[in-house]
Write an enzyme that holds these catalytic residues in place. Structure first.
Site: not given
Length: 251
Positions: A96, A217, A219
């Protein structure tokens, strides 16, 4: 075997850094979340670590443009360290805001003729939704080595549209594309492609394959329970992406 260490630089406005650390630790690495000010003072160096991970958020409040001041850090304060890291094929991932910084620093196709850039979403507005990503078939990037199918993860950005003057200029550097839940082409359709990115591209690698940037994202989906569908979604979680980076420096 020595546990690989991941450097996660933190600038004012950075977030998702803890989630990024958790993802890498789940994959078997150790992590160091280090303020940019400590790096400037030489209290930590890229050479002390095996992986560089740039997290999301709004570094420096996105002054002068999303990721632009963090990009200037990479281009100026840490230019020699970054150059050395690239030469020794240090795995680098930017997510990002980290992706925006890598593009604007020229570490991904972000400078020169036909340059790529990350622009305001089309349709305009902040996008926060789950998307499905397909890894690019035939990619030789170590980051994609262990990915066997589509991944599912959220996006959270207002300036994530990949735009290029000449699509051929980034030929062979696509890492991920936005796809439908059944793996079909998005064909630019919103919200499958949540930001209007050209050719539905969600992530890029550099020519070596060691530097990866993506807008979604991963994660935020390393455990099945992170998914609101509780593992029933068509795409898998993203642990394999982080495991691939760790494996690349553990061999």
């Amino acid at each position: 075997m020595t546990t690989p260490s991941v450097l996660i630089p933190i600038a004012p406005g950075t977030n998702r850094n803890q989630e990024l650390a958790d993802a890498f630790e789940l994959a078997g690495a150790s992590t160091a979340q280090v303020p940019i000010s400590d790096l400037r003072r030489g209290e930590a160096k890229l050479a002390d670590h095996q992986i560089l991970a740039l997290p999301g958020g709004f570094s420096y409040g996105d002054a002068l443009g999303a990721g632009r001041l963090l990009a200037l850090d990479l281009e100026t304060w840490f230019a020699d360290q970054v150059r050395e890291a690239v030469l020794r094929q240090m795995p680098v991932i930017g997510i990002c805001n980290g992706f925006q910084a890598l593009v604007r620093a020229g570490l991904l196709p972000g400078t020169g003729a036909g340059a790529a850039t990350l622009a305001a979403n089309v349709p305009p507005g902040f996008e926060c939704r789950w998307v499905t990503l397909a890894p690019e078939a035939g990619s030789s990037s170590p980051w994609l080595a262990d990915i066997r199918g589509p991944l599912r993860c959220p996006v959270a950005h207002g300036e994530g549209r990949l735009a290029v003057e000449d699509l051929e200029s980034i030929g062979g550097r696509t890492a991920f594309r936005y796809v439908s839940d059944d793996g079909g082409s998005a064909d630019g359709r919103y919200p499958i492609n949540p930001n209007g990115s050209v050719d539905d591209i969600a992530g890029l690698v550099d020519s070596s394959g060691w530097i990866l940037g993506l807008m979604p994202h991963p994660e935020d989906h390393v455990l099945d329970r992170h998914d609101p569908l509780r593992g029933r979604s068509p795409g898998g979680n993203c642990t394999q992406l982080f495991a691939a980076g760790v494996t690349a420096v553990s061999a």
